[in-house]
Design an enzyme around this catalytic site. Structure first.
Site, mmCIF file in Angstrom:
data_model
loop_
_atom_site.group_PDB
_atom_site.id
_atom_site.type_symbol
_atom_site.label_atom_id
_atom_site.label_comp_id
_atom_site.label_asym_id
_atom_site.label_seq_id
_atom_site.Cartn_x
_atom_site.Cartn_y
_atom_site.Cartn_z
ATOM 1 C CE1 TYR A 15 49.957 9.256 -4.829
ATOM 2 C CE2 TYR A 15 50.630 9.694 -7.071
ATOM 3 C CZ TYR A 15 49.660 9.696 -6.098
ATOM 4 O OH TYR A 15 48.390 10.118 -6.398
ATOM 5 C CE LYS B 262 42.914 19.758 4.434
ATOM 6 N NZ LYS B 262 41.688 20.511 4.198
ATOM 7 C CG ASP C 17 40.123 21.820 1.567
ATOM 8 O OD1 ASP C 17 41.085 22.582 1.359
ATOM 9 O OD2 ASP C 17 39.681 21.596 2.708
ATOM 10 C CG ASP D 213 47.635 11.463 -9.633
ATOM 11 O OD1 ASP D 213 47.239 11.609 -10.796
ATOM 12 O OD2 ASP D 213 47.800 10.342 -9.113
ATOM 13 C CG ASP E 68 42.946 12.526 -13.684
ATOM 14 O OD1 ASP E 68 43.971 12.818 -14.334
ATOM 15 O OD2 ASP E 68 42.486 11.370 -13.626
#
Ligand code: NAD
Length: 363
Positions: free
Chosen positions: A141, A191, A223, A247, A251
């Site tokens: 970001y 990852k 994942d 992020d 959620d």
């Protein structure tokens, strides 16, 4: 205690839920004899319309002067087509980056009576209580270059993911310290099979873990973590992860609590100033209807009392009041439908009033 709070309601349901949080702050002020000054500022889409800037200088100054910042949410369809720099969400990035609020804390707790509001089976959810510690000022970001350009006559977009060892180290310390006060387990999510950033992440987290021998560390690919959060969320205590993964995972974890309207967050830096906000957005579909759930914002205020003001009793008082309201079956629309424990449907305003009444000791 004398305190100054910058209050930035923002757009959509932001002002509706922040109004309830203000009631709670005032109730706590009165009950515990604090002196709390609330400095209201304009942010997001509303600020773009008025000043052409999602975070005008005067709002920034007000935040600078304050001990903590309470934010509703920003954005909405009206501003969706503006260029990146001009969008409402830019205000959040500026606040997080500007005050170096690198640690985002998102507790995921299942209220037993809300487990029926979730799409996940209640038996999977029973007793779930974990925290996501998300790195907030690095990674994809913020990395440069970040642009859309034309190459060989074709448009192409670039986002850049970068992490410095020092950025990983400081957020890892936050997670390990938090785990020491909880169930002493950190799951570091990355990852590392694909990304260089993740390989460095894993190396630094391993190094930091040596200073916390009482905490059990495990590494998990993002994942797999996405799957484990809905398959067996009870296994987690503290999830430590970088900006983008955090992020998305937080959620996803919102589903566990039954509604995104239940999830608070705190963004912290080296000092005590913090930014406190619900994790949900401006919910344009329900804005202005007095039906939004204000509990995520109210619980964010509890986190403010805990982390910025070191007032644990006040924080617990707010959290206990929320527990009691939920326990008594008074639910806003998002929690009401299909829940066998639902007794009474309440509005945003009514929910705020109920929490205050319990804090006052009147319910
Ligand atoms: P959203 O969180 O606003 O809404 C998603 C769904 O959850 C909607 O159905 C909404 O009605 C519901 N919901 C959200 N909060 C609720 C609450 N308190 N009570 C009851 N129901 C609630 O996400 P979105 O629709 O993807 O985004 C809408 C706007 O908000 C966009 O402009 C987005 O950029 C912005 N946004 C802002 C923030 C922020 O300010 N931190 C975060 C996320 C999204």
């Amino acid at each position: 205690m004398k305190l100054k709070i910058a209050v930035l309601p923002g757009d959509g349901i932001g002002p509706e839920v922040v109004k309830q949080a203000i009631k709670v702050i005032k109730t706590i002020e009165k009950k515990y004899g604090h002196k709390i000054e609330l400095l209201e500022g304009i942010v997001g889409g509303e600020a773009i319309d008025k000043y052409g800037d999602p975070l005008p200088d005067e709002t920034w100054k007000l935040c600078e002067e304050s001990d903590a910042i309470l934010l509703g949410a920003v954005g909405g369809p009206k501003w969706d087509n503006l260029p990146g720099e001009k969008r409402p969400e830019k205000a959040l990035l500026k606040l997080r980056g500007g005050f170096n609020l690198f640690a985002n804390i998102r507790p995921i707790k299942v209220f037993e009576k809300l487990s029926f509001s979730s799409t996940i089976k209640p038996e999977v959810l029973k007793g779930v209580d974990f925290v996501i510690v998300r790195e907030l000022t690095g990674g994809l970001y913020f990395g440069k270059p970040k642009e859309i350009r034309v190459e060989n006559g074709e448009e192409m977009a670039i986002d850049t993911m970068t992490y410095k060892a020092s950025e990983i180290k400081r957020i890892a310390h936050v997670a390990f310290k938090m785990a020491q006060k909880r169930n002493k387990k950190v799951t570091s999510v990355d990852k590392a099979n694909i990304l260089e950033c993740s390989r460095l992440w894993r190396k630094i987290v391993d190094e930091v873990s040596k200073e916390y021998m009482d905490v059990n560390l495990e590494h998990m690919y993002v994942d797999n973590c996405a799957m484990q959060i809905v398959r067996n969320p009870k296994q987690f205590d503290v999830i430590l992860t970088e900006n983008t993964f955090g992020d998305i995972l937080s959620d996803e974890a919102a589903v566990i609590t039954g509604s995104i309207g239940m999830l608070p967050s705190a963004s912290l830096g080296e000092g005590t100033k913090g930014l406190y906000e619900p994790i949900h957005g401006t919910a344009p579909d329900i804005a202005g209807k007095n039906i939004a759930n204000p509990l995520a914002t109210i619980l964010s205020v509890a986190m403010m009392f805990r982390y910025s003001f070191d007032l644990e009793k006040e924080a617990k008082d707010i959290e206990n009041a929320v527990d009691k309201v939920i326990d008594s079956g008074y639910f806003t629309q998002d929690l009401f439908t299909g829940n066998p424990y639902a007794k009474q449907l309440v509005s945003t305003e009514e929910m705020g009033d109920l929490v205050c009444k319990i804090i006052e000791g009147g319910a």
